[in-house]
Enzyme design. Structure first.
Site, PDB file in Angstrom:
ATOM      1  N   SER A  80       2.114  56.107  57.133  1.00 15.20           N
ATOM      2  CA  SER A  80       3.043  55.397  56.254  1.00 15.20           C
ATOM      3  C   SER A  80       4.455  55.942  56.415  1.00 15.20           C
ATOM      4  CB  SER A  80       2.582  55.520  54.798  1.00 15.20           C
ATOM      5  OG  SER A  80       2.305  56.869  54.455  1.00 15.20           O
ATOM      6  N   GLU A 121       8.342  56.268  54.323  1.00 12.38           N
ATOM      7  CA  GLU A 121       8.992  56.238  53.006  1.00 12.38           C
ATOM      8  C   GLU A 121      10.475  55.907  53.128  1.00 12.38           C
ATOM      9  OE1 GLU A 121       7.858  59.203  50.069  1.00 12.38           O
ATOM     10  OE2 GLU A 121       9.989  59.729  49.860  1.00 12.38           O
ATOM     11  N   ALA A 142      15.790  59.955  39.780  1.00 15.37           N
ATOM     12  CA  ALA A 142      15.556  60.830  38.627  1.00 15.37           C
ATOM     13  C   ALA A 142      15.720  60.060  37.325  1.00 15.37           C
ATOM     14  CB  ALA A 142      16.537  62.004  38.666  1.00 15.37           C
ATOM     15  N   ARG A 163       5.634  62.841  38.266  1.00 20.35           N
ATOM     16  CA  ARG A 163       6.322  63.243  37.034  1.00 20.35           C
ATOM     17  C   ARG A 163       7.786  62.852  37.130  1.00 20.35           C
ATOM     18  NH1 ARG A 163       8.202  69.243  35.568  1.00 20.35           N
ATOM     19  NH2 ARG A 163       9.678  68.567  37.175  1.00 20.35           N
ATOM     20  N   GLY A 164       8.415  63.162  38.258  1.00 26.27           N
ATOM     21  CA  GLY A 164       9.825  62.847  38.457  1.00 26.27           C
ATOM     22  C   GLY A 164      10.725  63.964  37.984  1.00 26.27           C
ATOM     23  N   ASP A 165      11.973  63.884  38.385  1.00 25.07           N
ATOM     24  CA  ASP A 165      12.970  64.893  38.019  1.00 25.07           C
ATOM     25  C   ASP A 165      13.740  64.457  36.790  1.00 25.07           C
ATOM     26  OD1 ASP A 165      12.348  66.479  40.274  1.00 25.07           O
ATOM     27  OD2 ASP A 165      13.593  65.172  41.527  1.00 25.07           O
ATOM     28  N   GLN A 168       4.440  67.324  49.678  1.00 26.54           N
ATOM     29  CA  GLN A 168       5.828  67.654  49.967  1.00 26.54           C
ATOM     30  C   GLN A 168       5.881  68.074  51.432  1.00 26.54           C
ATOM     31  OE1 GLN A 168       9.045  67.514  50.043  1.00 26.54           O
ATOM     32  NE2 GLN A 168       9.183  68.038  47.867  1.00 26.54           N
ATOM     33  N   PHE A 205      18.030  70.002  50.942  1.00 29.39           N
ATOM     34  CA  PHE A 205      16.795  69.378  50.448  1.00 29.39           C
ATOM     35  C   PHE A 205      15.724  70.439  50.185  1.00 29.39           C
ATOM     36  CE2 PHE A 205      17.803  65.310  53.077  1.00 29.39           C
ATOM     37  CZ  PHE A 205      18.639  64.863  52.074  1.00 29.39           C
ATOM     38  N   HIS A 214       2.575  60.910  56.543  1.00 30.73           N
ATOM     39  CA  HIS A 214       3.516  60.115  55.751  1.00 30.73           C
ATOM     40  C   HIS A 214       4.921  60.589  56.115  1.00 30.73           C
ATOM     41  CE1 HIS A 214       4.993  57.872  52.220  1.00 30.73           C
ATOM     42  NE2 HIS A 214       5.760  58.918  51.966  1.00 30.73           N
TER      43      HIS A 214
END
Length: 289
Positions: free
Chosen positions: A12, A14, A48, A103-105, A172, A212, A262
């Site tokens: 995949s 992104e 975010a 969850r997200g930032d 990650q 990053f 990915h």
């Protein structure tokens, strides 16, 4: 790694949602070129606190309508159950069948985390709201989440997401394959056996990679960092070296039984597709490398 060998390989790419008309045009061209290798799906990030919500929706629906399954990222930070539920309904109505649940930032200036604080709570809510409509991807951290209290707690947090109903995971990015192997071995000992697909970050720009990596807790091995530093502003040498390093790591991962890859494309074609071509991935090799 035995648990990962039983799963069908999937590949995949992104993207992030573009901000401008020029960015949209560029992403369309990127999508068209990557579609030629017939990936299993595309995914689109979510800013975010949902800061790119509308652009994510627009990008997902546009890409999905063109024939390749597209998975929206969905984060719970800053959102309510009602808002998330409405978004799930929208995606279901448009035939979306895969979601990357995070969850997200927390964006700067946001005072409260929202009604759902952790990814396992988001996964649980999606299952309650939508049943088995969606294949749920969650995040995995072979080098452990930078905000985790310790490694053991991070492993337990991942297990909670699986227990809540996650189908598979995307890691990650990392540059040390042993960290992935160790992570999988620990999961196996805990009885956690869902597919965990390595996230792959092509090396293109050294300063951006450092930034990053510092943010997300990904380690750049010293020998890689020193070689990239030595190239200075020689972008061609950085790309060539990065392509070689990442290709070799991907070969090692696939030969050991990783259930796919990915690619974090950063809305660029060449870095990811060069690695893909180096690996010689075909429809047959998606099943057995």
């Amino acid at each position: 790694m035995q648990s990962q060998k039983q799963f069908k390989r999937r590949f995949s790419f992104e993207f992030f949602p573009p901000k401008t008309d020029q960015g949209k045009e560029k992403l369309q061209n990127v999508r068209n070129q990557l579609a030629e290798v017939n990936p299993d799906f595309f995914s689109v990030t979510f800013g975010a606190g949902g800061s790119t919500r509308d652009r994510t929706i627009e990008t997902v629906l546009n890409l999905h309508s063109q024939g390749i399954s597209t998975a929206p990222h969905l984060s719970c930070v800053g959102g309510t159950r009602q808002e998330i539920g409405e978004l799930l309904d929208l995606y279901r109505e448009h035939g979306i069948n895969r979601i990357v649940a995070l969850r997200g930032d927390m964006p700067s200036g946001m005072g409260a985390a929202g009604e759902l604080r952790y990814a396992n709570e988001l996964v649980e809510f999606i299952r309650e709201h939508s049943g088995d409509t969606f294949n749920l991807e969650v995040a995995a951290y072979p080098e452990f989440h930078p905000q985790a209290r310790n490694a053991e707690e991070d492993l337990k947090n991942f297990a909670r997401k699986v227990q809540a109903g996650a189908n598979s995971a995307i890691t990650q990015y990392f540059f040390n394959a042993d960290s992935y192997f160790y992570f999988i071995d620990r999961l196996e000992k805990m009885g956690v056996t869902i597919p965990v697909v390595p996230g792959i970050m092509p090396i293109v720009n050294f300063s951006n990679l450092v930034r990053f990596s510092d943010m997300c807790g990904a380690e750049i091995p010293r020998w890689i960092r020193k070689q990239l530093e030595a190239y200075g502003d020689d972008s061609d040498s950085i790309r060539k070296f990065g392509e070689e390093v990442v290709t070799e790591m991907c070969e090692k991962l696939l030969k050991a039984g990783a259930p796919g890859l990915h690619f974090y494309t950063l809305n660029q074609v060449e870095p990811s597709i060069s690695i893909w071509k180096n690996l010689g991935i075909s429809e047959r090799e998606k099943i057995a490398f």
